[in-house]
Every structure is written in structure tokens, then in C-alpha cells.
Write a protein that holds these residues in place. Structure first.
Motif, PDB file in Angstrom:
ATOM      1  N   SER B  14      61.870  37.860  39.741  1.00 34.83           N
ATOM      2  CA  SER B  14      62.073  38.529  38.455  1.00 34.83           C
ATOM      3  C   SER B  14      62.464  37.523  37.375  1.00 34.83           C
ATOM      4  O   SER B  14      63.049  36.474  37.673  1.00 34.83           O
ATOM      5  CB  SER B  14      63.159  39.589  38.573  1.00 34.83           C
ATOM      6  OG  SER B  14      62.818  40.558  39.527  1.00 34.83           O
ATOM      7  N   LEU B  15      62.138  37.862  36.143  1.00 37.06           N
ATOM      8  CA  LEU B  15      62.531  37.015  35.015  1.00 37.06           C
ATOM      9  C   LEU B  15      64.038  36.816  35.020  1.00 37.06           C
ATOM     10  O   LEU B  15      64.805  37.762  35.233  1.00 37.06           O
ATOM     11  CB  LEU B  15      62.085  37.648  33.698  1.00 37.06           C
ATOM     12  CG  LEU B  15      60.589  37.619  33.404  1.00 37.06           C
ATOM     13  CD1 LEU B  15      60.272  38.432  32.157  1.00 37.06           C
ATOM     14  CD2 LEU B  15      60.087  36.188  33.249  1.00 37.06           C
ATOM     15  N   GLY B  16      64.451  35.575  34.807  1.00 37.24           N
ATOM     16  CA  GLY B  16      65.869  35.256  34.768  1.00 37.24           C
ATOM     17  C   GLY B  16      66.489  34.974  36.131  1.00 37.24           C
ATOM     18  O   GLY B  16      67.630  34.515  36.196  1.00 37.24           O
ATOM     19  N   GLU B  17      65.753  35.259  37.193  1.00 37.82           N
ATOM     20  CA  GLU B  17      66.282  35.024  38.532  1.00 37.82           C
ATOM     21  C   GLU B  17      65.928  33.613  39.018  1.00 37.82           C
ATOM     22  O   GLU B  17      65.117  32.914  38.427  1.00 37.82           O
ATOM     23  CB  GLU B  17      65.741  36.066  39.510  1.00 37.82           C
ATOM     24  CG  GLU B  17      66.194  37.494  39.196  1.00 37.82           C
ATOM     25  CD  GLU B  17      67.701  37.645  39.297  1.00 37.82           C
ATOM     26  OE1 GLU B  17      68.325  38.051  38.278  1.00 37.82           O
ATOM     27  OE2 GLU B  17      68.262  37.341  40.365  1.00 37.82           O
ATOM     28  N   ARG B  18      66.543  33.251  40.143  1.00 42.13           N
ATOM     29  CA  ARG B  18      66.314  31.928  40.720  1.00 42.13           C
ATOM     30  C   ARG B  18      65.100  31.950  41.642  1.00 42.13           C
ATOM     31  O   ARG B  18      64.911  32.898  42.409  1.00 42.13           O
ATOM     32  CB  ARG B  18      67.549  31.477  41.499  1.00 42.13           C
ATOM     33  CG  ARG B  18      67.426  30.146  42.217  1.00 42.13           C
ATOM     34  CD  ARG B  18      68.669  29.908  43.076  1.00 42.13           C
ATOM     35  NE  ARG B  18      69.861  29.836  42.230  1.00 42.13           N
ATOM     36  CZ  ARG B  18      70.408  28.695  41.805  1.00 42.13           C
ATOM     37  NH1 ARG B  18      69.884  27.528  42.166  1.00 42.13           N
ATOM     38  NH2 ARG B  18      71.492  28.713  41.063  1.00 42.13           N
ATOM     39  N   ALA B  19      64.310  30.878  41.585  1.00 44.82           N
ATOM     40  CA  ALA B  19      63.165  30.727  42.485  1.00 44.82           C
ATOM     41  C   ALA B  19      63.325  29.416  43.240  1.00 44.82           C
ATOM     42  O   ALA B  19      63.643  28.384  42.640  1.00 44.82           O
ATOM     43  CB  ALA B  19      61.859  30.714  41.695  1.00 44.82           C
ATOM     44  N   ILE B  81      63.960  26.678  40.450  1.00 42.05           N
ATOM     45  CA  ILE B  81      63.934  27.067  39.039  1.00 42.05           C
ATOM     46  C   ILE B  81      65.112  28.008  38.861  1.00 42.05           C
ATOM     47  O   ILE B  81      65.147  29.085  39.470  1.00 42.05           O
ATOM     48  CB  ILE B  81      62.609  27.748  38.661  1.00 42.05           C
ATOM     49  CG1 ILE B  81      61.415  26.878  39.091  1.00 42.05           C
ATOM     50  CG2 ILE B  81      62.558  28.023  37.164  1.00 42.05           C
ATOM     51  CD1 ILE B  81      60.065  27.557  38.933  1.00 42.05           C
ATOM     52  N   SER B  82      66.078  27.594  38.072  1.00 36.86           N
ATOM     53  CA  SER B  82      67.357  28.310  38.048  1.00 36.86           C
ATOM     54  C   SER B  82      67.265  29.679  37.392  1.00 36.86           C
ATOM     55  O   SER B  82      67.944  30.619  37.809  1.00 36.86           O
ATOM     56  CB  SER B  82      68.414  27.463  37.323  1.00 36.86           C
ATOM     57  OG  SER B  82      67.997  27.204  35.993  1.00 36.86           O
ATOM     58  N   SER B  83      66.441  29.804  36.373  1.00 37.62           N
ATOM     59  CA  SER B  83      66.303  31.069  35.664  1.00 37.62           C
ATOM     60  C   SER B  83      64.847  31.191  35.237  1.00 37.62           C
ATOM     61  O   SER B  83      64.426  30.571  34.260  1.00 37.62           O
ATOM     62  CB  SER B  83      67.232  31.096  34.450  1.00 37.62           C
ATOM     63  OG  SER B  83      67.050  32.289  33.708  1.00 37.62           O
ATOM     64  N   LEU B  84      64.087  31.973  35.981  1.00 40.52           N
ATOM     65  CA  LEU B  84      62.638  32.005  35.822  1.00 40.52           C
ATOM     66  C   LEU B  84      62.234  32.515  34.446  1.00 40.52           C
ATOM     67  O   LEU B  84      62.713  33.554  33.974  1.00 40.52           O
ATOM     68  CB  LEU B  84      62.018  32.876  36.908  1.00 40.52           C
ATOM     69  CG  LEU B  84      60.495  32.776  37.026  1.00 40.52           C
ATOM     70  CD1 LEU B  84      60.096  31.415  37.584  1.00 40.52           C
ATOM     71  CD2 LEU B  84      59.959  33.903  37.904  1.00 40.52           C
ATOM     72  N   GLN B  85      61.335  31.773  33.817  1.00 39.42           N
ATOM     73  CA  GLN B  85      60.747  32.181  32.541  1.00 39.42           C
ATOM     74  C   GLN B  85      59.280  32.549  32.753  1.00 39.42           C
ATOM     75  O   GLN B  85      58.649  32.101  33.713  1.00 39.42           O
ATOM     76  CB  GLN B  85      60.843  31.029  31.529  1.00 39.42           C
ATOM     77  CG  GLN B  85      62.257  30.505  31.331  1.00 39.42           C
ATOM     78  CD  GLN B  85      63.189  31.562  30.778  1.00 39.42           C
ATOM     79  OE1 GLN B  85      62.920  32.152  29.725  1.00 39.42           O
ATOM     80  NE2 GLN B  85      64.285  31.822  31.515  1.00 39.42           N
ATOM     81  N   ALA B  86      58.730  33.323  31.826  1.00 43.65           N
ATOM     82  CA  ALA B  86      57.341  33.777  31.972  1.00 43.65           C
ATOM     83  C   ALA B  86      56.369  32.603  32.058  1.00 43.65           C
ATOM     84  O   ALA B  86      55.372  32.665  32.791  1.00 43.65           O
ATOM     85  CB  ALA B  86      56.973  34.692  30.812  1.00 43.65           C
ATOM     86  N   GLU B  87      56.684  31.528  31.347  1.00 45.37           N
ATOM     87  CA  GLU B  87      55.771  30.378  31.327  1.00 45.37           C
ATOM     88  C   GLU B  87      55.836  29.546  32.615  1.00 45.37           C
ATOM     89  O   GLU B  87      55.071  28.584  32.761  1.00 45.37           O
ATOM     90  CB  GLU B  87      56.077  29.473  30.125  1.00 45.37           C
ATOM     91  CG  GLU B  87      57.459  28.862  30.111  1.00 45.37           C
ATOM     92  CD  GLU B  87      58.437  29.674  29.269  1.00 45.37           C
ATOM     93  OE1 GLU B  87      58.282  30.919  29.207  1.00 45.37           O
ATOM     94  OE2 GLU B  87      59.349  29.053  28.681  1.00 45.37           O
ATOM     95  N   ASP B  88      56.685  29.928  33.548  1.00 42.78           N
ATOM     96  CA  ASP B  88      56.783  29.191  34.814  1.00 42.78           C
ATOM     97  C   ASP B  88      55.798  29.701  35.867  1.00 42.78           C
ATOM     98  O   ASP B  88      55.737  29.151  36.979  1.00 42.78           O
ATOM     99  CB  ASP B  88      58.212  29.271  35.374  1.00 42.78           C
ATOM    100  CG  ASP B  88      59.230  28.677  34.423  1.00 42.78           C
ATOM    101  OD1 ASP B  88      60.399  29.103  34.479  1.00 42.78           O
ATOM    102  OD2 ASP B  88      58.862  27.791  33.617  1.00 42.78           O
ATOM    103  N   VAL B  89      55.062  30.765  35.532  1.00 38.57           N
ATOM    104  CA  VAL B  89      54.043  31.262  36.455  1.00 38.57           C
ATOM    105  C   VAL B  89      52.998  30.168  36.668  1.00 38.57           C
ATOM    106  O   VAL B  89      52.381  29.682  35.712  1.00 38.57           O
ATOM    107  CB  VAL B  89      53.377  32.537  35.894  1.00 38.57           C
ATOM    108  CG1 VAL B  89      52.127  32.885  36.696  1.00 38.57           C
ATOM    109  CG2 VAL B  89      54.361  33.692  35.906  1.00 38.57           C
ATOM    110  N   ALA B  90      52.831  29.767  37.918  1.00 40.88           N
ATOM    111  CA  ALA B  90      51.990  28.616  38.227  1.00 40.88           C
ATOM    112  C   ALA B  90      51.927  28.455  39.742  1.00 40.88           C
ATOM    113  O   ALA B  90      52.601  29.170  40.495  1.00 40.88           O
ATOM    114  CB  ALA B  90      52.574  27.342  37.610  1.00 40.88           C
TER     115      ALA B  90
END
Lengths: 128, 114
Positions: B14-19, B81-90
Motif C-alpha cells: 500500500s502507498l506509504g507502507e514499507r516494501a 523502500i521505507s514509504s512506498l510512493q506511486a512512482e516506485d512501481v517498477a
């Protein structure tokens, strides 16, 4: 800003030779600090390193492709070239030109590091 | 050859979550003489070439946001990725540059989605 631009035929017939050129702008291919190389990516799949070359002509090749690959550099035109012979459909891929720091040096040669610049890539299809 | 294996193959966060993406090498990529791990991470967005994010396992490339971090040593590594952003989709790839003579191998990739 460094730019790498791949060019070459988008379609190659089976058993023929794939030839690509990478033109380097915004930097010199003759820099002693870097190796230059090629990486490919079949559609929808992962990344495969093909080989790398120093401006002096020193090369490293992937063992799985070594018998079919030739890399060369043209320092006057700031270009590197890839030739892959006897292609089959399995060679269909996006081919990327890359740069990597030359890395550690010993009496044998350099041991280049990670890939810090990539071209946009060019799709080459192998089909009759 | 050193085989690189990533897990999972795909990840939905989810957006804002850690990955967190994991990478395991079949041979240690820690060079004892300089205590450096010869491991890099790349990000590949759709229709674009891969982009270098991390090298020496934990050094961020210039311009990479600090929400990206690399960790691990020897054979086990992670990209967080500490806080997922939409632009991190990859798709994210790990890669070793330890092999001698040079032979560069990548993980199979991990697809990160929102």
C-alpha cells in the motif's frame, strides 16, 4: 550529461549476424575510468550481460555467448559496437549499451563494477 | 557463475507502507580484503532502461531518494523502500559484480505494485 544511444537493424534473419552500434555523447569512450558494455533483455524477461570492453580493446565476454560475440571500440567516433553471429529467435531482445566504472586493477587487468549509465535500448527481433 | 535469487517474484504494498525485496547469492559477494559487498540494485520502470539505485550493497546513487536503502552482507541482501510512493512501481533487480574473471549476473527481478 552522458548519453548512450544504440542503433542498428531492428530485424535480423536467423543464422545471420546482429550488428549494433552505441554512440556515446557527453563523455569520452577513451576515459581510463570506465568500461563499456552490452546487456540484453528478452521481451518480458530478465537481464543478461553480454560483454564489456575498455577503450584499449581489452574485453570480457559472457561465457555462454563468447563464441558468437565480438565487441569493438572506435575512439575517434566515440562508439562501441556489438556483433553477435549465428542468431536464432532466442536472441530476440532489447539490447542496452551500458557504462561501468573500471574498478580494481591488478597485473591481469581491470575488474569493472556495477552499471551506472544505460542507453534507452533497441529492440532486435530475429525472424525470417 | 554466481546465481542471484530474489524473493518474492512479485509484491503488492500500500502507498506509504514499507516494501522489502530480498536477494540471495549462491556464493558470498563480500570481498574480504576491502570488506565490500559487490552487490547492486536497479529499478526498471515500464518501457525504460534499468536505473542504478544502490551499489556496494548500501550506497545510494546520486539523486536516489533516501526512502530507498540497501542492507545485508555475504550472501543475503535486501532493498527496502521505507514509504512506498506511486512512482516506485517498477521491477527491481539485484546484480553481483564479484565474479572473477568478470561475469555479471542479475536476479530474476521482483515486480512491485501498489
Amino acid at each position: 550529461q552522458l548519453q548512450l544511444q544504440e542503433s542498428g537493424p531492428g530485424l535480423v534473419k536467423p543464422s545471420e549476424t546482429l550488428s549494433l552500434t552505441c554512440t556515446v555523447s557527453g563523455g569520452s569512450i577513451s576515459s581510463s575510468l570506465y568500461y563499456w558494455g552490452w546487456i540484453r533483455q528478452p521481451p518480458g524477461k530478465g537481464l543478461e550481460w553480454i560483454g564489456s570492453i575498455y577503450y584499449s580493446g581489452s574485453t570480457y565476454y559472457s561465457p555462454s555467448l563468447k563464441s558468437r560475440v565480438t565487441l569493438s571500440v572506435d575512439t575517434s567516433d566515440n562508439q562501441l559496437s556489438l556483433k553477435l553471429s549465428s542468431v536464432t529467435a532466442a536472441d530476440t531482445a532489447v539490447y542496452y549499451c551500458v557504462r561501468h566504472p573500471a574498478g580494481y586493477y591488478d597485473s591481469i587487468g581491470y575488474y569493472p563494477y556495477y552499471f551506472d549509465y544505460w542507453g534507452q535500448g533497441t529492440l532486435v527481433s530475429v525472424s525470417s | 557463475d554466481i546465481v542471484m535469487t530474489q524473493s518474492p517474484d512479485s509484491l503488492s504494498v500500500s502507498l506509504g507502507e514499507r516494501a522489502t525485496i530480498n536477494c540471495k547469492s549462491s556464493h558470498s559477494v563480500l570481498y574480504s580484503s576491502n570488506n565490500k559487498n559487490y552487490l547492486a540494485w536497479y529499478q526498471q520502470k515500464p518501457g525504460q532502461p534499468p536505473k542504478l539505485l544502490i551499489y556496494w550493497a548500501s550506497i545510494r546513487e546520486s539523486g536516489v531518494p533516501d526512502r530507498f536503502s540497501g542492507s545485508g552482507s555475504g550472501t543475503d541482501f535486501a532493498l527496502t523502500i521505507s514509504s512506498l510512493q506511486a512512482e516506485d512501481v517498477a521491477v527491481y533487480y539485484c546484480q553481483q559484480y564479484y565474479d572473477n574473471p568478470p561475469m555479471y549476473t542479475f536476479g530474476q527481478g521482483t515486480k512491485l505494485e501498489i
